[in-house]
Design a protein around this motif. Sequence first.
Motif: not given
Length: 267
Positions: A80-81, A86-88, A252-253, A265-267
């Motif tokens: 996330a920016h 976060t693990v997918v 973004d990356l 943390p990202p929302r």
Amino acid sequence: MFWVLLLLLAWAVAGVACTRLCLAAVAAAAAEPRDGYADVDAGPGHDLTLYEAAFLSGGPGRVADVTMISMARQRRLLLAHTGWATVVDPRGRDEMERSVIGAIGPEGQSRIAPVRAAAAGADAVRRLADGLVRAGLAVPDGGAGTTVAAGMRQVRAAAVAVLALGVAALLLPARTGMPAGLVALWFALPLTLCLSCLAIARFEARPYSRWASPAGQRLLGALARRPAGEGDERSFLTCVAVRGVRAIGEPDLRAAFAHRDQPWPPR
């Protein structure tokens, strides 16, 4: 005569630093015939992997960066920016990916900075480094390259220290009648010694890298000169491995690494 004490200190600092650099250069020259990484024929026909190129270019931290970026491009890891990972997909496809997933933890989410640090110190990276050293492509810990580079850093620091001591001597309220120009001339001598050592080391010593041996540097140069196809995923990751996260063109990356120290943390 307090300025004389400062002058003596300046000479001591300059002398110790320059002596260490000279000794390191002599040791490096003496060790070259024995060091596998100094062999001109080291690593012939070796095709660098992404992880190997990343290590030789930027060390363990670069390996962790390339691993996370590769997983993010495959949509198996969300970067996330805001600087959180976060693990997918919790199934790592190799040791490096499993190290990243393990560093993120069982909750599946963590800030990028500690993940990067933990993954860079993982056993998988150490084994990668050991293999590159055995192949003659990486500089071993405490090798001649790192010693000479450390010596040059010490001489640069000594030059700054001598300059600071000289300025302090000139600012003293009383120099017992000693002209400022003469005081500056005395301090110019150890400063000249430091600058001369740096100039000689720059032009006479072969270029050292913190991670890659001369053979490894040649392979990196050949890798960087390879033509890249438009939109080629491997070419993109190779560019990141060689140049670092600054080579990322996706906003973004890039923001994920630029703001990886954000505390939320990202929302």
